[in-house]
Design a protein around this motif. Structure first.
Motif, PDB file in Angstrom:
ATOM      1  N   ASN A  21       0.751  -1.075  -0.105  1.00 48.02           N
ATOM      2  CA  ASN A  21       0.175   0.023   0.034  1.00 48.02           C
ATOM      3  C   ASN A  21       0.863   1.421   0.115  1.00 48.02           C
ATOM      4  OD1 ASN A  21      -2.519  -1.350   0.101  1.00 48.02           O
ATOM      5  ND2 ASN A  21      -2.127  -1.597   2.412  1.00 48.02           N
ATOM      6  N   GLU A  22       2.213   1.112  -0.092  1.00 48.04           N
ATOM      7  CA  GLU A  22       3.143   2.214   0.184  1.00 48.04           C
ATOM      8  C   GLU A  22       2.787   3.077   1.245  1.00 48.04           C
ATOM      9  OE1 GLU A  22       2.754   4.194  -3.912  1.00 48.04           O
ATOM     10  OE2 GLU A  22       3.753   2.528  -4.725  1.00 48.04           O
ATOM     11  N   ALA A  23       2.538   2.369   2.434  1.00 48.37           N
ATOM     12  CA  ALA A  23       2.350   3.179   3.638  1.00 48.37           C
ATOM     13  C   ALA A  23       3.602   3.415   4.265  1.00 48.37           C
ATOM     14  CB  ALA A  23       1.508   2.219   4.515  1.00 48.37           C
ATOM     15  N   ILE A  24       4.722   2.699   3.967  1.00 51.54           N
ATOM     16  CA  ILE A  24       6.086   2.947   4.715  1.00 51.54           C
ATOM     17  C   ILE A  24       6.877   4.217   3.839  1.00 51.54           C
ATOM     18  CG2 ILE A  24       8.183   1.952   5.398  1.00 51.54           C
ATOM     19  CD1 ILE A  24       6.387  -0.503   5.774  1.00 51.54           C
ATOM     20  N   THR A  39      -3.102  -1.513   5.936  1.00 54.39           N
ATOM     21  CA  THR A  39      -4.023  -2.377   6.190  1.00 54.39           C
ATOM     22  C   THR A  39      -3.565  -3.732   6.614  1.00 54.39           C
ATOM     23  OG1 THR A  39      -3.548  -3.327   4.055  1.00 54.39           O
ATOM     24  CG2 THR A  39      -5.181  -1.600   4.190  1.00 54.39           C
ATOM     25  N   GLU A  40      -2.311  -3.630   7.366  1.00 50.91           N
ATOM     26  CA  GLU A  40      -1.539  -4.890   7.848  1.00 50.91           C
ATOM     27  C   GLU A  40      -1.812  -5.989   6.885  1.00 50.91           C
ATOM     28  OE1 GLU A  40      -3.448  -6.097  11.591  1.00 50.91           O
ATOM     29  OE2 GLU A  40      -3.888  -3.922  12.348  1.00 50.91           O
ATOM     30  N   CYS A  41      -1.499  -5.535   5.739  1.00 52.34           N
ATOM     31  CA  CYS A  41      -1.383  -6.289   4.469  1.00 52.34           C
ATOM     32  C   CYS A  41      -2.834  -7.135   3.981  1.00 52.34           C
ATOM     33  CB  CYS A  41      -0.283  -7.213   4.448  1.00 52.34           C
ATOM     34  SG  CYS A  41       1.205  -6.305   4.013  1.00 52.34           S
ATOM     35  N   VAL A  42      -3.646  -6.762   5.024  1.00 49.78           N
ATOM     36  CA  VAL A  42      -5.045  -7.285   4.489  1.00 49.78           C
ATOM     37  C   VAL A  42      -5.460  -7.083   3.172  1.00 49.78           C
ATOM     38  CG1 VAL A  42      -7.811  -7.125   4.906  1.00 49.78           C
ATOM     39  CG2 VAL A  42      -6.171  -7.182   7.048  1.00 49.78           C
ATOM     40  N   GLU A  67      -8.264  -1.146  14.455  1.00 52.98           N
ATOM     41  CA  GLU A  67      -9.222  -1.316  13.430  1.00 52.98           C
ATOM     42  C   GLU A  67      -9.510  -2.863  13.434  1.00 52.98           C
ATOM     43  OE1 GLU A  67      -8.285   1.592   9.954  1.00 52.98           O
ATOM     44  OE2 GLU A  67      -6.420   0.582  10.643  1.00 52.98           O
ATOM     45  N   SER A  68     -10.755  -3.231  13.029  1.00 52.85           N
ATOM     46  CA  SER A  68     -11.225  -4.408  12.867  1.00 52.85           C
ATOM     47  C   SER A  68     -10.860  -5.150  11.760  1.00 52.85           C
ATOM     48  CB  SER A  68     -12.764  -4.543  12.958  1.00 52.85           C
ATOM     49  OG  SER A  68     -13.263  -3.859  12.113  1.00 52.85           O
ATOM     50  N   GLU A  69     -10.984  -6.304  11.557  1.00 48.77           N
ATOM     51  CA  GLU A  69     -10.520  -6.971  10.192  1.00 48.77           C
ATOM     52  C   GLU A  69     -11.513  -6.297   9.172  1.00 48.77           C
ATOM     53  OE1 GLU A  69      -8.994  -9.747   7.578  1.00 48.77           O
ATOM     54  OE2 GLU A  69      -8.212  -9.657   9.468  1.00 48.77           O
ATOM     55  N   LYS A  75     -10.670  -0.425   4.221  1.00 54.82           N
ATOM     56  CA  LYS A  75      -9.773   0.557   3.810  1.00 54.82           C
ATOM     57  C   LYS A  75      -8.793  -0.184   2.580  1.00 54.82           C
ATOM     58  CE  LYS A  75      -6.944   1.981   7.084  1.00 54.82           C
ATOM     59  NZ  LYS A  75      -5.574   1.963   8.015  1.00 54.82           N
ATOM     60  N   TYR A  76      -8.588  -1.271   2.391  1.00 54.08           N
ATOM     61  CA  TYR A  76      -8.045  -1.961   1.347  1.00 54.08           C
ATOM     62  C   TYR A  76      -8.674  -1.764   0.107  1.00 54.08           C
ATOM     63  CZ  TYR A  76      -7.333  -5.644  -1.970  1.00 54.08           C
ATOM     64  OH  TYR A  76      -6.880  -6.369  -3.270  1.00 54.08           O
ATOM     65  N   GLU A  77     -10.003  -1.713   0.166  1.00 52.25           N
ATOM     66  CA  GLU A  77     -10.942  -1.496  -0.984  1.00 52.25           C
ATOM     67  C   GLU A  77     -10.934  -0.172  -1.364  1.00 52.25           C
ATOM     68  OE1 GLU A  77     -14.618  -3.399   0.218  1.00 52.25           O
ATOM     69  OE2 GLU A  77     -13.799  -5.661   0.002  1.00 52.25           O
ATOM     70  N   ARG A  78     -11.058   0.659  -0.524  1.00 53.75           N
ATOM     71  CA  ARG A  78     -11.122   2.261  -0.990  1.00 53.75           C
ATOM     72  C   ARG A  78      -9.670   2.525  -1.586  1.00 53.75           C
ATOM     73  NH1 ARG A  78     -12.918   2.854   4.355  1.00 53.75           N
ATOM     74  NH2 ARG A  78     -10.911   3.398   5.130  1.00 53.75           N
ATOM     75  N   LEU A  79      -8.413   2.091  -1.014  1.00 49.36           N
ATOM     76  CA  LEU A  79      -7.197   2.197  -1.730  1.00 49.36           C
ATOM     77  C   LEU A  79      -7.115   1.698  -3.084  1.00 49.36           C
ATOM     78  CD1 LEU A  79      -5.012   1.633   1.359  1.00 49.36           C
ATOM     79  CD2 LEU A  79      -5.178   3.673   0.528  1.00 49.36           C
TER      80      LEU A  79
END
Length: 85
Positions: A21-24, A39-42, A67-69, A75-79
């Motif tokens: 997700n290029e979060a780092i 997203t913790e890679c979810v 955050e829950s699963e 969040k993954y789907e939005r990204l």
């Protein structure tokens, strides 16, 4: 819950390219994680890839960003939707 990088980071550069997700990114002194992108890679992997490759185990879960699963999946789907033209 997003992840965070602690002061134990040695700036080895192995976590940044592993983040789907290029979060780092490189912060002022050490690498940091944008919790809005983590997203913790979810949606990508079964385990957070940055934690898997970190040689000093300095990437714990961020207790201040819970955050829950289902929230991580959303969040993954939005990204992913933002990446589409």
């Amino acid at each position: 819950m997003a992840l965070l990088i602690t002061d134990d980071c040695i700036n080895c550069d192995v976590c940044e390219p592993e983040c789907p997700n290029e979060a780092i990114y490189m912060g002022a002194e050490i690498y940091e994680i944008d919790p809005d992108k983590c997203t913790e890679c979810v949606g990508h992997f079964a385990e957070p890839q940055c934690q898997q490759v970190c040689p000093v185990s300095c990437i714990p879960f961020n207790p201040a960003w819970r955050e829950s699963e289902a929230e991580l999946r959303a969040k993954y789907e939005r990204l992913q939707a933002a990446l589409k033209p």
